[in-house]
Design an enzyme around this catalytic site. Structure first.
Site, PDB file in Angstrom:
ATOM      1  N   ASP A   1       3.281  41.716  52.982  1.00  0.00           N
ATOM      2  CA  ASP A   1       4.462  42.413  52.702  1.00  0.00           C
ATOM      3  C   ASP A   1       4.747  42.904  51.487  1.00  0.00           C
ATOM      4  O   ASP A   1       6.089  42.061  50.973  1.00  0.00           O
ATOM      5  CB  ASP A   1       5.013  41.359  53.327  1.00  0.00           C
TER       6      ASP A   1
ATOM      7  N   HIS B   1      -1.874  32.920  55.207  1.00  0.00           N
ATOM      8  CA  HIS B   1      -0.829  31.433  55.195  1.00  0.00           C
ATOM      9  C   HIS B   1      -1.296  30.080  55.055  1.00  0.00           C
ATOM     10  O   HIS B   1      -0.715  30.247  54.401  1.00  0.00           O
ATOM     11  CB  HIS B   1      -0.549  31.383  57.171  1.00  0.00           C
TER      12      HIS B   1
ATOM     13  N   SER C   1      -3.610  39.836  58.806  1.00  0.00           N
ATOM     14  CA  SER C   1      -2.292  39.814  59.527  1.00  0.00           C
ATOM     15  C   SER C   1      -2.638  39.184  61.050  1.00  0.00           C
ATOM     16  O   SER C   1      -3.690  39.866  61.510  1.00  0.00           O
ATOM     17  CB  SER C   1      -2.140  41.611  59.769  1.00  0.00           C
TER      18      SER C   1
HETATM   19  O1  PAF Z   1       6.574  37.645  56.444  1.00  0.00           O
HETATM   20  C1  PAF Z   1       6.663  36.432  57.423  1.00  0.00           C
HETATM   21  O2  PAF Z   1       6.120  36.576  58.323  1.00  0.00           O
HETATM   22  C2  PAF Z   1       8.390  37.114  58.070  1.00  0.00           C
HETATM   23  O3  PAF Z   1       9.013  37.786  57.606  1.00  0.00           O
HETATM   24  C3  PAF Z   1       9.524  35.652  56.744  1.00  0.00           C
HETATM   25  C4  PAF Z   1       9.690  35.833  55.762  1.00  0.00           C
HETATM   26  C5  PAF Z   1       9.133  35.063  57.362  1.00  0.00           C
HETATM   27  C6  PAF Z   1      10.861  35.988  57.705  1.00  0.00           C
HETATM   28  O4  PAF Z   1      11.028  35.907  59.393  1.00  0.00           O
END
Ligand code: PAF
Length: 278
Positions: free
Chosen positions: A147, A33, A182
């Protein structure tokens, strides 16, 4: 870094400021992230992130209730990565009334792979992403390739609704042993964690076979699933797809078409997904 919880606070924080680059998340952040935040940062302008565990995208037997939530820790990490604004609404704020208007992505893209095993998942994702985009009005939105199908589905939604936002894709970050980072890796026991890199290893093995000339995908996919089963996994799919639309590659065009190999499998109670582009 400002942290806001309500739409009114968010609008006040955004008013008069340049449109942000936006990273939507469900929290329980990891280095993957933070790399997306840095990618947003490189794009110039302010960076905003959201933290919201979106009930709409979880099935009845999935991990919505046990999904880890630690706003304090997540905000510290976001601040360290250069985020300027965090939108962390609670459910009553974002879904003040039942969300009966939803975005239905097309079955040919959203009903396959993840969509086949998690019915309604992409409707939940598209609906919350559409809503967050309306709330934040970003210039750029960043999604991870981890994803992969989600990225494709969101790209299609942005294109077809002519949403005024550019979608950027961040590369998957991996641990040294190859495991894709993840939020769900935290569910793994020590022995499962030791086994988990075998999902990526299986994808690499599929790549090796394709590079060696294998062209019977059903056979290659079947062997990869069997390899996982023998190691104690319960695979949902291993699939060789063309990158452009995640459909089956056309036999004659195989060597020209960029491909991606995608997999989802359960290890104990934890379902992991991964993919590798070719
Ligand atoms: O990938 C994610 O964490 C979620 O699917 C998202 C894009 C924040 C939507 O809730």
């Amino acid at each position: 870094m400002r942290i806001v919880h309500t739409l009114a606070e968010l609008r006040a924080a955004l008013a008069g400021a340049p449109a942000p680059a936006f990273v939507p998340t469900m929290g329980h952040l990891h280095k993957g992230h933070l790399a997306l935040v840095r990618l947003a940062r490189e794009n110039g302008g302010p960076v905003a992130a959201s933290i919201f565990v979106n009930r709409l995208q979880f099935g009845p037997n999935e991990d919505f209730d046990r999904y880890p939530r630690d706003l304090g820790r997540d905000c510290e990490l976001l601040e360290g990565a250069g985020c300027d604004l965090v939108f962390a609404p609670d459910e009553r704020e974002l879904y003040a009334e039942p969300q009966t208007y939803t975005v239905q992505p097309p079955a040919e893209l959203a009903g396959i792979l993840e969509g086949a095993f998690r019915p309604g998942f992409f409707t939940g994702v598209c609906t919350v992403v559409m809503k967050l985009l309306q709330c934040l009005q970003p210039r750029v939105v960043v999604f991870g390739k981890k994803d992969y199908q989600q990225l494709m589905v969101v790209r299609g939604m942005v294109r077809q609704f002519a949403l005024p936002v550019e979608v950027l894709a961040g590369e998957t970050l991996r641990a040294e042993d190859g495991l894709a980072l993840s939020s769900r890796n935290g569910y793994l026991s020590a022995s499962e964690r030791a086994e988990a890199p075998q999902l990526a290893a299986t994808l690499r093995e599929v790549h090796r076979q394709l590079a060696a000339g294998a062209r019977d995908f059903v056979d290659v996919e079947g062997k990869a699933m069997e390899r996982l089963r023998q190691r104690g996994w319960a695979p949902d799919y291993v699939a060789v797809r063309r990158r452009v639309d995640l459909q089956l590659p056309q036999a004659g065009l195989l060597d020209e078409e960029p491909l991606v190999v995608l997999a989802a499998a359960k290890l104990g109670r934890t379902r992991l997904i991964d993919n590798l582009e070719r």
